[in-house]
Enzyme design. Structure first.
Site, PDB file in Angstrom:
ATOM      1  CE  LYS A  48      -1.428   2.712   1.845  1.00  0.00           C
ATOM      2  NZ  LYS A  48      -1.759   4.593   1.712  1.00  0.00           N
TER       3      LYS A  48
ATOM      4  CD  GLU B 233      14.247   0.857   8.500  1.00  0.00           C
ATOM      5  OE1 GLU B 233      14.809   2.001   8.168  1.00  0.00           O
ATOM      6  OE2 GLU B 233      14.628   0.123   8.992  1.00  0.00           O
TER       7      GLU B 233
ATOM      8  CB  CYS C 236      13.629   8.525   7.474  1.00  0.00           C
ATOM      9  SG  CYS C 236      14.889   8.259   6.542  1.00  0.00           S
TER      10      CYS C 236
ATOM     11  CD  GLU D 216      10.331  12.890  10.928  1.00  0.00           C
ATOM     12  OE1 GLU D 216       9.179  12.780  11.695  1.00  0.00           O
ATOM     13  OE2 GLU D 216      11.187  12.334  10.095  1.00  0.00           O
TER      14      GLU D 216
HETATM   15  P1  NAP Z   1       3.386   8.661   7.246  1.00  0.00           P
HETATM   16  O1  NAP Z   1       1.529   9.526   7.940  1.00  0.00           O
HETATM   17  O2  NAP Z   1       3.308   7.566   8.693  1.00  0.00           O
HETATM   18  O3  NAP Z   1       2.148   6.915   6.767  1.00  0.00           O
HETATM   19  C1  NAP Z   1       3.193   6.144   6.128  1.00  0.00           C
HETATM   20  C2  NAP Z   1       2.291   5.399   5.293  1.00  0.00           C
HETATM   21  O4  NAP Z   1       0.894   4.349   6.076  1.00  0.00           O
HETATM   22  C3  NAP Z   1       1.128   5.648   4.523  1.00  0.00           C
HETATM   23  O5  NAP Z   1       1.120   5.230   3.270  1.00  0.00           O
HETATM   24  C4  NAP Z   1      -0.149   5.923   5.330  1.00  0.00           C
HETATM   25  O6  NAP Z   1      -1.137   6.113   4.836  1.00  0.00           O
HETATM   26  C5  NAP Z   1       0.553   5.005   5.775  1.00  0.00           C
HETATM   27  N1  NAP Z   1      -0.487   4.971   6.673  1.00  0.00           N
HETATM   28  C6  NAP Z   1      -1.290   6.017   7.843  1.00  0.00           C
HETATM   29  N2  NAP Z   1      -2.461   5.185   8.923  1.00  0.00           N
HETATM   30  C7  NAP Z   1      -2.263   3.953   8.963  1.00  0.00           C
HETATM   31  C8  NAP Z   1      -2.792   3.302   9.901  1.00  0.00           C
HETATM   32  N3  NAP Z   1      -3.542   3.957  10.649  1.00  0.00           N
HETATM   33  N4  NAP Z   1      -2.604   1.873   9.139  1.00  0.00           N
HETATM   34  C9  NAP Z   1      -1.852   1.500   8.321  1.00  0.00           C
HETATM   35  N5  NAP Z   1      -1.158   2.829   7.754  1.00  0.00           N
HETATM   36  C10 NAP Z   1      -1.583   3.522   7.652  1.00  0.00           C
HETATM   37  O7  NAP Z   1       4.011   8.859   7.284  1.00  0.00           O
HETATM   38  P2  NAP Z   1       4.145   9.937   6.025  1.00  0.00           P
HETATM   39  O8  NAP Z   1       3.656  11.612   6.208  1.00  0.00           O
HETATM   40  O9  NAP Z   1       3.993   9.181   4.438  1.00  0.00           O
HETATM   41  O10 NAP Z   1       5.479  10.039   5.813  1.00  0.00           O
HETATM   42  C11 NAP Z   1       6.867  11.037   6.587  1.00  0.00           C
HETATM   43  C12 NAP Z   1       7.476   9.602   7.409  1.00  0.00           C
HETATM   44  O11 NAP Z   1       7.695   8.999   7.147  1.00  0.00           O
HETATM   45  C13 NAP Z   1       8.414  10.633   8.265  1.00  0.00           C
HETATM   46  O12 NAP Z   1       7.857  11.048  10.010  1.00  0.00           O
HETATM   47  C14 NAP Z   1      10.073   9.735   7.973  1.00  0.00           C
HETATM   48  O13 NAP Z   1      10.762   9.891   8.189  1.00  0.00           O
HETATM   49  C15 NAP Z   1       9.013   9.103   7.921  1.00  0.00           C
HETATM   50  N6  NAP Z   1      10.311   7.770   7.358  1.00  0.00           N
HETATM   51  C16 NAP Z   1      11.689   6.662   7.537  1.00  0.00           C
HETATM   52  C17 NAP Z   1      11.685   6.118   7.025  1.00  0.00           C
HETATM   53  C18 NAP Z   1      13.244   4.719   7.611  1.00  0.00           C
HETATM   54  O14 NAP Z   1      13.222   4.770   6.277  1.00  0.00           O
HETATM   55  N7  NAP Z   1      13.298   4.812   8.573  1.00  0.00           N
HETATM   56  C19 NAP Z   1      12.441   6.846   5.408  1.00  0.00           C
HETATM   57  C20 NAP Z   1      11.216   7.718   4.933  1.00  0.00           C
HETATM   58  C21 NAP Z   1      10.757   8.097   5.442  1.00  0.00           C
HETATM   59  P3  NAP Z   1      -1.930   7.252   3.919  1.00  0.00           P
HETATM   60  O15 NAP Z   1      -0.212   8.107   2.865  1.00  0.00           O
HETATM   61  O16 NAP Z   1      -3.041   7.431   2.544  1.00  0.00           O
HETATM   62  O17 NAP Z   1      -2.058   8.323   5.272  1.00  0.00           O
END
Ligand code: NAP
Ligand code: MG
Length: 494
Positions: free
Chosen positions: A193, A268, A302, A398
């Site tokens: 997804k 992650e 990230c 962040e």
């Molecule tokens: P996010 O809001 O946590 O969303 C990530 C993914 O999870 C999206 O596909 C999102 O769908 C989905 N999601 C949201 N709520 C969910 C739930 N309750 N159950 C299952 N899936 C759910 O993060 P983001 O804003 O897209 O990305 C930014 C974050 O990613 C930052 O915190 C960044 O640090 C982190 N990141 C970490 C790494 C690493 O390797 N550690 C790498 C890249 C990014 P929707 O898009 O539809 O909300």
């Protein structure tokens, strides 16, 4: 206006745009949602929103693949299909890069020469690990075998099963490859997804997976909302492992469900990564590297170096060099060949960054490098923040924007303590010529990856994880692939 290269790529994607990929077929979802192009704010494409029924169908297709030809495939056959997919990624690089640039924040040229070829390399690297998956035979240490018999234990290693992979929007194509490839190498099937704000390149990868000849159900792509399709995938009893990359907030929620269901998980999560610049650092090299890791992808990385701790003797010179780098940035859309700083994913995300800067100014910080941005999409200026007061949100939250905070320190131990004073433990760096200082940082920075004289480099062969609130588990490298394996023991009296 959508760039003509992106329109051509959508034509190429054909029925893959706006549908879900389940069992090698393109099926409609219950509802649709518009995916915007952050460079302009215009509509790029519509995506289908998967609901419980589609999640169920995709998980069944994935289970069917494991029970069928994919589960029975020889390791070399898995590798061959992955290598075919890698070649198809390279052959279709222009379309993939155009989709990536139109749907999200990745500049077209960076996607074409960086992200897309890297995606192909990830599949090739992981295909190369397939032959090395081996079990073992153990000899007992307790003498339970009656005379004339012997006891052997066979430890077999095989796929965990159906993997639910959920990814963010900041590097969507690389992220899709990096989560699918190790799972396939291990022999798993995957339901991916992507993030609702940048889903199209995952659908394009799905199209190429069909062309590469993976049996139906091995790779399934479900676009949709996290709170809906994502949550349904996590709690579905048919998914054996959740591989999640995203925010710490959502990671905690998912971890809670996996804990309750006793489901394997790899998380992650977010970061607030510090870079420590010593008095003996090559300052030009450090400034150039840190400008790259702070402003690259408009800070939506990230492991971005969002916080720099500079030795007092080099603090002012470093602020000056970073300010020059920020001022030199030309802000523009992802297809603008002259732009050196791209957009922020959504208006909401941009407003959050502005809020963090307002808070910093209210606490006496000085902002430099900022210049006017005159673009219709979602943009923020690159900013260097110095003189930040105590308790500012920019120190702990962040940022995920082109903002770098520079603080002065006098003593390395103090700098390390300050770098560790965050809930996160993703990455950090030290810039120095002295091995003893680099070694001290490597041992004591609470970060899963410590960079020396570089920052934010990543490689398919190099394991990456997170300490503290930055996650659980390892991705990339052999260790990353092995997290999609499980072991099963046979104890035999012979
Ligand atoms: P996010 O809001 O946590 O969303 C990530 C993914 O999870 C999206 O596909 C999102 O769908 C989905 N999601 C949201 N709520 C969910 C739930 N309750 N159950 C299952 N899936 C759910 O993060 P983001 O804003 O897209 O990305 C930014 C974050 O990613 C930052 O915190 C960044 O640090 C982190 N990141 C970490 C790494 C690493 O390797 N550690 C790498 C890249 C990014 P929707 O898009 O539809 O909300
Ligand atoms: Mg979009």
């Amino acid at each position: 206006m959508i760039d003509s290269r992106a329109s051509a790529a959508l034509d190429w994607l054909d029925e893959g745009a706006g549908r879900l990929m389940i069992g090698n077929s393109w099926v409609p979802g219950g509802a649709t949602q518009t995916s915007l192009s952050p460079s302009s704010g215009d509509r790029f494409a519509d995506i289908a929103l998967a609901g419980d029924g589609e999640v169920d169908a995709a998980v069944s297709a994935a289970r069917g693949a494991l029970n069928g030809t994919w589960g029975a495939a020889l390791p070399v056959e898995r590798a061959r299909a992955m290598l075919r997919l890698a070649d198809l990624i390279d052959a279709n690089a222009a379309h993939l890069a155009a989709i990536e640039a139109a749907d999200g924040v990745r500049p077209f040229v960076e996607a074409l020469y960086g992200d897309v070829p890297t995606g192909a390399v990830i599949f090739r690297y992981m295909a190369g690990l397939v032959g090395g998956i081996e079990g073992s035979i153990k000899y007992p240490s307790i003498g339970y075998a009656p005379p004339g018999t012997s006891v052997r234990a066979l430890v077999d290693r095989g796929p965990v099963g159906v993997v639910a992979a959920i990814i963010p929007w900041n590097f969507p194509f690389i992220m899709a490859c990096a989560r699918i490839a190790p799972a396939l190498a291990a022999g798993c099937s995957v339901v991916l997804k992507p993030a609702e704000d940048a889903s199209l390149s995952s659908l394009a990868l799905g199209k190429l997976a069909i062309e590469a000849g993976f049996p139906a159900g091995v790779v399934n792509i479900l676009t949709g909302l996290g709170s809906d399709a994502g949550a349904a995938l996590v709690r579905h009893p048919g998914t054996d492992m959740v591989s999640f990359t995203g925010s710490t907030r959502v990671g905690r929620e998912i971890g809670g469900v996996c804990g309750q269901m006793l489901k394997k998980q790899s998380l992650e999560l977010g970061g607030k990564c510090a870079a420590i610049v010593m008095d003996d650092a090559d300052l030009d090299w450090a400034a150039a590297g840190l400008a790259g890791s702070s402003f690259g992808n408009a800070g939506q990385i990230c492991v971005a170096s969002a916080r720099i701790l500079a030795h007092r003797s080099v603090h002012d010179a470093l602020v000056e060099k970073l300010t020059a780098a920020a001022t030199a940035k030309s802000v523009g859309g992802t297809f603008d060949a002259a732009a050196t700083l791209g957009p922020i994913i959504t208006a909401k995300q941009r407003d959050r960054i502005v809020g963090l800067l307002d808070d910093a100014v209210a606490r006496g910080a000085t902002l430099s490098g900022a210049h006017a941005v005159d673009n219709p999409g979602y943009f923020t200026q690159p900013v260097v923040v110095s003189g930040l007061g105590e308790g500012a949100r920019l120190t702990s939250e962040e940022t995920f924007g082109p903002v770098v905070v520079v603080e002065a320190f006098d003593d390395l131990d103090d700098a390390i303590v300050r770098s560790n004073a965050t809930p996160y433990g993703l990455a950090g760096s030290i810039w120095t010529q002295r091995w003893c200082d680099a070694d001290r940082a490597m041992r004591t920075m609470q970060a899963a990856t410590v960079y020396v004289n570089c920052h934010a480099w990543a490689d398919p062969a190099v394991p990456m994880g997170g300490l503290k609130a930055s996650g659980i588990g390892i991705q990339s490298g052999r260790e990353g692939m092995e997290s999609y394996l499980t072991s099963k023991t046979t104890l035999a009296l012979l």
